[in-house]
Design an enzyme around this catalytic site. Structure first.
Site, mmCIF file in Angstrom:
data_model
loop_
_atom_site.group_PDB
_atom_site.id
_atom_site.type_symbol
_atom_site.label_atom_id
_atom_site.label_comp_id
_atom_site.label_asym_id
_atom_site.label_seq_id
_atom_site.Cartn_x
_atom_site.Cartn_y
_atom_site.Cartn_z
ATOM 1 N N CYS A 1 -0.847 5.836 7.189
ATOM 2 C CA CYS A 1 -2.247 5.535 7.533
ATOM 3 C C CYS A 1 -2.283 4.791 8.873
ATOM 4 O O CYS A 1 -1.428 3.955 9.155
ATOM 5 C CB CYS A 1 -2.840 4.667 6.431
ATOM 6 S SG CYS A 1 -4.534 4.141 6.750
ATOM 7 N N CYS B 1 -8.106 1.044 -0.689
ATOM 8 C CA CYS B 1 -7.546 0.335 0.469
ATOM 9 C C CYS B 1 -7.485 -1.145 0.150
ATOM 10 O O CYS B 1 -8.514 -1.769 -0.098
ATOM 11 C CB CYS B 1 -8.411 0.579 1.704
ATOM 12 S SG CYS B 1 -7.948 -0.469 3.100
ATOM 13 N N CYS C 1 0.833 -1.206 0.000
ATOM 14 C CA CYS C 1 0.000 0.000 0.000
ATOM 15 C C CYS C 1 0.870 1.259 0.000
ATOM 16 O O CYS C 1 1.796 1.372 0.806
ATOM 17 C CB CYS C 1 -0.902 -0.007 1.236
ATOM 18 S SG CYS C 1 -1.954 1.441 1.333
ATOM 19 N N CYS D 1 -11.840 -9.534 21.381
ATOM 20 C CA CYS D 1 -10.954 -8.897 20.392
ATOM 21 C C CYS D 1 -9.753 -8.259 21.062
ATOM 22 O O CYS D 1 -8.943 -7.628 20.382
ATOM 23 C CB CYS D 1 -11.731 -7.879 19.565
ATOM 24 S SG CYS D 1 -12.533 -6.624 20.556
ATOM 25 N N CYS E 1 -3.030 0.084 9.245
ATOM 26 C CA CYS E 1 -2.186 -1.124 9.212
ATOM 27 C C CYS E 1 -0.846 -0.861 9.887
ATOM 28 O O CYS E 1 -0.276 0.213 9.721
ATOM 29 C CB CYS E 1 -1.880 -1.541 7.773
ATOM 30 S SG CYS E 1 -3.293 -2.116 6.844
ATOM 31 N N GLN F 1 -18.977 -8.039 12.133
ATOM 32 C CA GLN F 1 -17.617 -8.586 12.202
ATOM 33 C C GLN F 1 -16.852 -8.130 10.963
ATOM 34 O O GLN F 1 -17.392 -8.146 9.854
ATOM 35 C CB GLN F 1 -17.663 -10.120 12.272
ATOM 36 C CG GLN F 1 -18.326 -10.665 13.530
ATOM 37 C CD GLN F 1 -17.449 -10.547 14.781
ATOM 38 O OE1 GLN F 1 -16.252 -10.228 14.715
ATOM 39 N NE2 GLN F 1 -18.052 -10.774 15.943
ATOM 40 N N GLU G 1 -28.285 -7.235 24.634
ATOM 41 C CA GLU G 1 -27.547 -6.313 23.759
ATOM 42 C C GLU G 1 -27.905 -4.895 24.169
ATOM 43 O O GLU G 1 -29.073 -4.574 24.359
ATOM 44 C CB GLU G 1 -27.928 -6.597 22.296
ATOM 45 C CG GLU G 1 -27.575 -5.518 21.301
ATOM 46 C CD GLU G 1 -26.078 -5.160 21.241
ATOM 47 O OE1 GLU G 1 -25.242 -6.063 21.196
ATOM 48 O OE2 GLU G 1 -25.777 -3.944 21.269
ATOM 49 N N ASP H 1 -19.373 -11.902 23.840
ATOM 50 C CA ASP H 1 -18.559 -11.302 22.774
ATOM 51 C C ASP H 1 -18.431 -9.802 23.040
ATOM 52 O O ASP H 1 -18.955 -8.981 22.291
ATOM 53 C CB ASP H 1 -19.221 -11.578 21.414
ATOM 54 C CG ASP H 1 -18.412 -11.016 20.254
ATOM 55 O OD1 ASP H 1 -17.227 -10.681 20.448
ATOM 56 O OD2 ASP H 1 -18.977 -10.919 19.141
HETATM 57 C C1 LIG Z 1 -17.938 -7.084 19.542
HETATM 58 S S1 LIG Z 1 -19.613 -6.625 19.265
HETATM 59 C C2 LIG Z 1 -20.327 -8.223 19.004
HETATM 60 C C3 LIG Z 1 -21.716 -8.256 18.425
HETATM 61 C C4 LIG Z 1 -22.196 -9.625 17.940
HETATM 62 N N1 LIG Z 1 -21.860 -10.701 18.877
HETATM 63 C C5 LIG Z 1 -21.647 -9.932 16.570
HETATM 64 O O1 LIG Z 1 -20.770 -10.801 16.460
HETATM 65 O O2 LIG Z 1 -22.093 -9.321 15.594
HETATM 66 C C6 LIG Z 1 -20.115 -6.185 20.881
HETATM 67 C C7 LIG Z 1 -21.575 -5.856 21.055
HETATM 68 O O3 LIG Z 1 -21.824 -5.633 22.449
HETATM 69 C C8 LIG Z 1 -22.671 -4.531 22.623
HETATM 70 N N2 LIG Z 1 -22.367 -4.050 23.974
HETATM 71 C C9 LIG Z 1 -21.362 -3.230 24.364
HETATM 72 N N3 LIG Z 1 -21.363 -3.089 25.701
HETATM 73 C C10 LIG Z 1 -22.388 -3.839 26.167
HETATM 74 C C11 LIG Z 1 -22.895 -4.096 27.473
HETATM 75 N N4 LIG Z 1 -22.337 -3.565 28.561
HETATM 76 N N5 LIG Z 1 -23.944 -4.930 27.579
HETATM 77 C C12 LIG Z 1 -24.516 -5.492 26.496
HETATM 78 N N6 LIG Z 1 -24.073 -5.287 25.236
HETATM 79 C C13 LIG Z 1 -23.018 -4.474 25.077
HETATM 80 C C14 LIG Z 1 -22.350 -3.614 21.471
HETATM 81 O O4 LIG Z 1 -23.453 -2.780 21.163
HETATM 82 C C15 LIG Z 1 -22.045 -4.611 20.341
HETATM 83 O O5 LIG Z 1 -23.214 -4.919 19.608
#
Ligand SMILES: C[S@@+](CC[C@H](N)C(=O)[O-])C[C@H]1O[C@@H](n2cnc3c(N)ncnc32)[C@H](O)[C@@H]1O
Length: 390
Positions: free
Chosen positions: A77, A154, A71, A344, A80, A221, A269, A317
């Site tokens: 940037c 990109c 790139c 993550c 990366c 994702q 959520e 997650d």
């Molecule tokens: C990494 S994303 C994962 C979303 C989903 N599992 C996916 O793979 O598409 C984290 C999610 O957690 C939500 N979130 C963040 N803090 C939170 C909390 N304290 N309680 C519940 N949800 C939360 C965010 O809005 C987001 O949608």
């Protein structure tokens, strides 16, 4: 002394992506854009008691994992940090970063072997992007700055998104702001301003053979090529049974699959738009045995939910901050059979796993997913089971 020149060998890559070497006084020196095995000349830019930071002045001898970054804005940037490293060197470094976080920071060792699922492609993999527009220029943030790094394209973006970016570059929207590009089924691209204006259209994704509506601003994702694999691994790890509890469910990336394996469940959520997509997606899949709770997964809300739910499996997650001690502590006290924790950020994952460990859970599997090639980011799936009672 800042400004001083040193010559040193780079031994490893740190979690933030910088190469790590040692100065003549034995002090650790972090140097961006270097590779393990490099011998480099470095100009010191910051000195602390226990470490220093340097900028690469010149490469004396390249390490074995070096490649030519494709790139033209690599280095400027902010997107990366690792285009100068081969795919193999990147994978090895991510594995080390994950293991180091879990064993040293989380003190969880010894752990099972860490499997790594590579990305099917190291470029052209991103299914979503945030693009900045400023006075007719289009691009991303510069490295360590809020200023714009203008781009023509990109190489990380899936081809339909890169084409949409090229159209923005050719005909930039007036004013300044942020735009979200998300790739949907059949390479459709949804382009929306952020924050999304009322009535902005959603995009349809196909995830593990199920349709998912995702509204602007709702989490998707990033790696479109690994998405199906990620979903099947998470859902299979959760097993099956009477009930599941999912936190951070988003628009339902995992929830639809969980709904097919469990007789009931609750998905929590916090985002209003995501919870609304989630309700829609469960409804469209005929999964009315799953309840959606739009709330922050706090201790109080969790207690409420758990009054009439006895989950066999818990799926988490969280965003980079992790779930935190309080919530992890409450989950650790559940009589569930397994906890499936996707994260993550290896450092906050390590901290959360340490709480589960203290509550009598064993980490039985750790899998890394190469969701973010060309960056040091590591996605990790940890599966926990109850420690057998002695
Ligand atoms: C990494 S994303 C994962 C979303 C989903 N599992 C996916 O793979 O598409 C984290 C999610 O957690 C939500 N979130 C963040 N803090 C939170 C909390 N304290 N309680 C519940 N949800 C939360 C965010 O809005 C987001 O949608």
């Amino acid at each position: 002394v800042p400004g001083a020149l040193l010559e040193l060998d780079i031994d490893a890559l740190a979690a933030g992506g910088d190469g790590v070497g040692r100065g003549p006084d034995g002090r650790v020196v972090f140097v961006p854009f270097t590779a393990p095995g490099d011998r480099v000349r470095v100009r010191l830019v910051e000195e602390r008691a226990r470490f220093a930071r340097g900028e690469l002045e010149s490469l004396v001898e390249p390490g074995p994992g070096r490649v030519e970054p494709p790139c033209p804005v690599f280095g400027r940037c902010g997107g990366c940090a690792w285009q100068h490293l081969s795919v193999e060197a990147q994978l090895a470094a991510r594995r080390d970063i994950l293991r180091d976080a879990l064993e040293r920071v989380g003190r969880l060792g010894p752990l099972p072997d860490i499997d790594f699922v590579p990305s099917p492609a190291a470029y052209g993999y991103r299914g979503r992007a945030r693009i900045r527009v400023e006075g007719g220029s289009v691009g991303f943030r510069r490295r360590r700055s809020h200023a714009l790094c203008a781009v023509a394209g990109c190489p990380l973006l899936a081809p339909p998104l890169d084409a949409a970016l090229a159209r923005l570059v050719a005909d930039p929207p007036a004013g300044s702001g942020e735009w979200e590009l998300v790739m949907g089924v059949d390479g459709t691209v949804r382009q929306s301003a952020l924050p999304p204006p009322a009535g902005a259209p959603a995009v349809e994704l196909e995830v593990a053979a199920q349709r998912l509506r995702v509204s602007p601003g709702v989490f998707v994702q990033a790696n479109a090529l690994l998405l199906d694999r990620l979903v099947s691994e998470v859902v299979e790890a959760a097993g099956s049974g009477d009930a599941f509890l999912e936190l951070h469910a988003g628009a339902g990336t995992f929830t639809l699959g969980l709904a097919r394996r469990f007789a009931g469940g609750v998905a929590i959520e916090s985002s209003r738009a995501a919870a609304s997509d989630l309700r829609h997606n469960l409804g469209a899949a005929g999964a009315d045995h799953v309840r959606v709770v739009r709330a922050e997964a706090s201790l109080r809300r969790l207690r409420g939910v758990l009054r009439d739910l006895r989950p066999d499996a818990v799926v988490l997650d969280p965003p980079r901050a992790g779930v935190g001690r309080e919530v992890a502590g409450a989950l650790a006290r559940l009589a569930a059979r397994r906890i499936v924790h996707l994260a993550c950020d290896p450092a906050t994952l390590a901290r959360d796993l340490a709480v589960f460990r203290a509550g009598g859970w064993l980490v039985t599997r750790v899998t890394g997913f190469d969701l973010f090639p060309q960056t040091p980011h590591v996605e990790a799936l940890a599966v926990l089971e109850r420690e057998p009672r002695a």
